[in-house]
Design a protein around this motif. Structure first.
Motif, PDB file in Angstrom:
ATOM      1  N   LEU A 189     -17.424  -3.024 -66.421  1.00  0.00           N
ATOM      2  CA  LEU A 189     -16.711  -2.940 -67.694  1.00  0.00           C
ATOM      3  C   LEU A 189     -15.220  -2.880 -67.394  1.00  0.00           C
ATOM      4  O   LEU A 189     -14.791  -2.129 -66.521  1.00  0.00           O
ATOM      5  N   SER A 190     -14.448  -3.667 -68.130  1.00  0.00           N
ATOM      6  CA  SER A 190     -13.007  -3.682 -67.939  1.00  0.00           C
ATOM      7  C   SER A 190     -12.338  -3.285 -69.248  1.00  0.00           C
ATOM      8  O   SER A 190     -12.633  -3.849 -70.305  1.00  0.00           O
ATOM      9  N   VAL A 191     -11.426  -2.297 -69.181  1.00  0.00           N
ATOM     10  CA  VAL A 191     -10.791  -1.750 -70.386  1.00  0.00           C
ATOM     11  C   VAL A 191      -9.295  -1.608 -70.131  1.00  0.00           C
ATOM     12  O   VAL A 191      -8.864  -1.278 -69.012  1.00  0.00           O
ATOM     13  N   THR A 236     -13.277  -0.513 -64.742  1.00  0.00           N
ATOM     14  CA  THR A 236     -11.948  -0.847 -64.260  1.00  0.00           C
ATOM     15  C   THR A 236     -10.974  -0.699 -65.421  1.00  0.00           C
ATOM     16  O   THR A 236     -11.169  -1.314 -66.482  1.00  0.00           O
ATOM     17  N   ILE A 237      -9.947   0.118 -65.210  1.00  0.00           N
ATOM     18  CA  ILE A 237      -8.923   0.319 -66.239  1.00  0.00           C
ATOM     19  C   ILE A 237      -7.708  -0.517 -65.849  1.00  0.00           C
ATOM     20  O   ILE A 237      -7.110  -0.312 -64.789  1.00  0.00           O
ATOM     21  N   ASN A 238      -7.348  -1.430 -66.710  1.00  0.00           N
ATOM     22  CA  ASN A 238      -6.232  -2.344 -66.443  1.00  0.00           C
ATOM     23  C   ASN A 238      -4.941  -1.839 -67.084  1.00  0.00           C
ATOM     24  O   ASN A 238      -4.962  -1.356 -68.208  1.00  0.00           O
ATOM     25  N   TYR A 272     -22.073  11.106 -64.065  1.00  0.00           N
ATOM     26  CA  TYR A 272     -21.356  11.319 -62.818  1.00  0.00           C
ATOM     27  C   TYR A 272     -20.372  10.181 -62.613  1.00  0.00           C
ATOM     28  O   TYR A 272     -20.617   9.045 -63.025  1.00  0.00           O
ATOM     29  N   LYS A 273     -19.311  10.501 -61.917  1.00  0.00           N
ATOM     30  CA  LYS A 273     -18.278   9.530 -61.581  1.00  0.00           C
ATOM     31  C   LYS A 273     -18.213   9.428 -60.068  1.00  0.00           C
ATOM     32  O   LYS A 273     -18.275  10.449 -59.371  1.00  0.00           O
ATOM     33  N   LYS A 274     -18.110   8.207 -59.563  1.00  0.00           N
ATOM     34  CA  LYS A 274     -18.110   8.036 -58.111  1.00  0.00           C
ATOM     35  C   LYS A 274     -17.028   7.059 -57.680  1.00  0.00           C
ATOM     36  O   LYS A 274     -16.981   5.918 -58.156  1.00  0.00           O
ATOM     37  N   GLY A 332      -6.825   6.299 -63.342  1.00  0.00           N
ATOM     38  CA  GLY A 332      -7.648   7.118 -62.464  1.00  0.00           C
ATOM     39  C   GLY A 332      -9.107   7.181 -62.874  1.00  0.00           C
ATOM     40  O   GLY A 332      -9.952   7.676 -62.122  1.00  0.00           O
ATOM     41  N   ASP A 333      -9.409   6.646 -64.054  1.00  0.00           N
ATOM     42  CA  ASP A 333     -10.812   6.611 -64.501  1.00  0.00           C
ATOM     43  C   ASP A 333     -11.572   5.451 -63.866  1.00  0.00           C
ATOM     44  O   ASP A 333     -12.796   5.376 -64.003  1.00  0.00           O
ATOM     45  N   SER A 334     -10.874   4.559 -63.209  1.00  0.00           N
ATOM     46  CA  SER A 334     -11.541   3.432 -62.553  1.00  0.00           C
ATOM     47  C   SER A 334     -12.466   3.952 -61.451  1.00  0.00           C
ATOM     48  O   SER A 334     -12.014   4.583 -60.484  1.00  0.00           O
ATOM     49  N   ALA A 335     -13.741   3.709 -61.610  1.00  0.00           N
ATOM     50  CA  ALA A 335     -14.759   4.243 -60.695  1.00  0.00           C
ATOM     51  C   ALA A 335     -16.112   3.688 -61.136  1.00  0.00           C
ATOM     52  O   ALA A 335     -16.194   2.955 -62.125  1.00  0.00           O
TER      53      ALA A 335
END
Lengths: 113, 116
Positions: free
Chosen positions: A11-13, A110-112, A36-38, A83-86
């Motif tokens: 997902l790209s945001v 992925t946060i653009n 969970y975030k990894k 920093g949320d990209s994970a």
């Protein structure tokens, strides 16, 4: 048999917008759900959870929604930050069971800028 | 507070060699302990879990074994590694004293195993 499914592998945001990650489950016995975030080469870190007696749980920028009739949960991140990209994993459990989490396959967010 | 340690961080081993990965937890007693594997591009697969010393449950048939010689120590082993054993191995714990729900699992930093 994949009891917990995350059907979107990626997902790209855009930064500042809302990120919505989805998760579906098949086992109606599940009554506790976690996200969970990894990051690469690290262990997953716990984000937020919800029990089946609730339909929403909020913690800062993170909100988890549970729709038991649809066997669906979602994680909302507002506003999204770089920093949320994970990779995000949802997991399900049976509270009175053996404390074995069943994980989905993960969604790479992925946060653009 | 509780901490979980895993070592080594990375490991490169030839096919047919033995394996021993160690995990220890500090700051809690009688935790549930878990070994997971994440193969490249895949989700988290539960390999073993333990609810007490000497109590091991295996989730999938495989070339690996686990042992829990002490309350807060969990070891993943193999007598002869296969190429398919390559992956990212994660240890986790759950239990009281985590500050959250009993069902939440907390993960270690992981071990990257490459079998050549």
């Amino acid at each position: 048999d994949q009891q917990v499914k995350q059907n979107s592998p990626s997902l790209s945001v855009q930064e500042g917008r809302i990120s919505i990650l989805n998760c579906d489950y098949t086992n109606s016995m599940f009554d506790y759900f976690l996200w969970y975030k990894k990051y690469p080469a690290e262990g997953p870190t716990f984000l937020i959870s919800i029990s089946s007696i609730k339909d929403k749980n909020e913690d800062g920028r993170f909100t988890v929604f549970l729709n038991k009739s649809a066997k669906h949960l979602s994680l909302h991140i507002v506003p999204s930050q770089p920093g949320d990209s994970a990779v995000y994993f949802c997991a399900a459990d049976i509270i009175q069971g053996a404390q074995k989490l069943v994980f989905g396959q993960g969604t790479r967010l992925t946060i653009n800028p | 507070s509780q901490t979980i340690h895993q070592w080594p961080a990375t490991l490169v081993q030839p096919v047919g060699s033995p394996l021993s990965l160690e995990c220890t937890v500090e700051g809690t007693s009688n935790p549930n302990l878990y070994w997971y594997r994440q193969a490249a591009g895949r989700g988290l697969q539960l390999l073993f879990y333990s609810v007490g010393i000497g109590q091991i449950s295996s989730e999938v048939p495989q070339n690996l074994s686990a042992s829990r010689p002490q309350d807060r120590q969990f070891i993943l082993s193999s007598k002869k590694l296969l190429l398919s054993d390559s992956g990212f191995y994660l240890c986790a714990w759950s239990g009281w004293g985590s500050g959250g729900s009993y069902n939440e699992q907390f993960f270690g930093p992981g071990t990257r195993l490459t079998v050549l």
